[in-house]
Write an enzyme that holds these catalytic residues in place. Structure first.
Site, PDB file in Angstrom:
ATOM      1  N   LYS A  65       0.833  -1.200   0.000  1.00 34.07           N
ATOM      2  CA  LYS A  65       0.000   0.000   0.000  1.00 34.07           C
ATOM      3  C   LYS A  65       0.874   1.259   0.000  1.00 34.07           C
ATOM      4  CE  LYS A  65      -3.152   2.360   3.093  1.00 34.07           C
ATOM      5  NZ  LYS A  65      -3.849   2.260   4.359  1.00 34.07           N
ATOM      6  N   ASP A  87      -6.725   0.116   0.251  1.00 29.54           N
ATOM      7  CA  ASP A  87      -6.943   0.300   1.679  1.00 29.54           C
ATOM      8  C   ASP A  87      -8.275  -0.350   2.040  1.00 29.54           C
ATOM      9  OD1 ASP A  87      -8.878   2.057   0.711  1.00 29.54           O
ATOM     10  OD2 ASP A  87      -7.971   3.846   1.560  1.00 29.54           O
TER      11      ASP A  87
END
Length: 173
Positions: free
Chosen positions: A119, A137
């Site tokens: 991420k 996310d």
């Protein structure tokens, strides 16, 4: 039923014609550190903390050698400050020791930095280097499942499913 990808992406592009990273930064190092600070914290709060942080420690070398207590005090408002300080110091030590002080520009190299996952790496690649990546996310995962684009909970599997559906040019957007 799966939501149509092209129409959905067009609608998002109309609604958000000029999306930008919500984390204020000047260059890859600041974005890397700000993204590490953003875990379990709002971007707004991170943006309140980073100006003083980057004035005090303007380089990877300075961040890597920052006294833990001083660094922790500066980033305390972001929560989990002890863990985040360790991650920042470690990642910056890696940047100095393995990459000559420059934040690397590949997913593999970024994720090799201590404390950096996919991420964070995709945020840095897309927003600092212009290299497309999908930042999965909690919210993107949930929305993608609701739209029928994935059935997975695991962020890496969600990312891979979306990579198959979305044109590469839209990944960072």
């Amino acid at each position: 039923m799966k939501a149509p990808v092209p129409q959905t992406l067009r609608a998002l592009a109309r609604a958000y014609p000029a999306p930008r990273c919500a984390l204020d930064h000047q260059g890859p190092l600041q974005l890397l550190v700000a993204t590490l600070l953003s875990a379990q914290c709002t971007d707004k709060r991170v943006n309140l903390v980073t100006p003083a942080l980057f004035r005090t420690y303007p380089s990877a070398e300075a961040l890597a050698s920052a006294p833990p207590g001083t660094l922790e005090r500066l980033i305390r408002p972001t929560g989990f400050f002890r863990s985040k300080a360790r991650s920042i110091r470690s990642a910056c030590a890696d940047v100095m020791g393995r990459f000559g002080g420059r934040v690397p520009a590949t997913l593999e190299e970024l994720t090799s930095l201590r404390g950096v996952g996919r991420k964070t790496a995709n945020v840095v690649l897309g927003n600092a280097f212009g290299i497309p990546g999908i930042t999965v996310d909690t919210h993107l995962g949930r929305i993608s499942r609701r739209l029928g684009w994935t059935r997975h909970e695991d962020p890496v599997k969600v990312e891979r499913d979306l990579m198959k559906l979305w044109p590469r040019k839209d990944w960072t957007r």
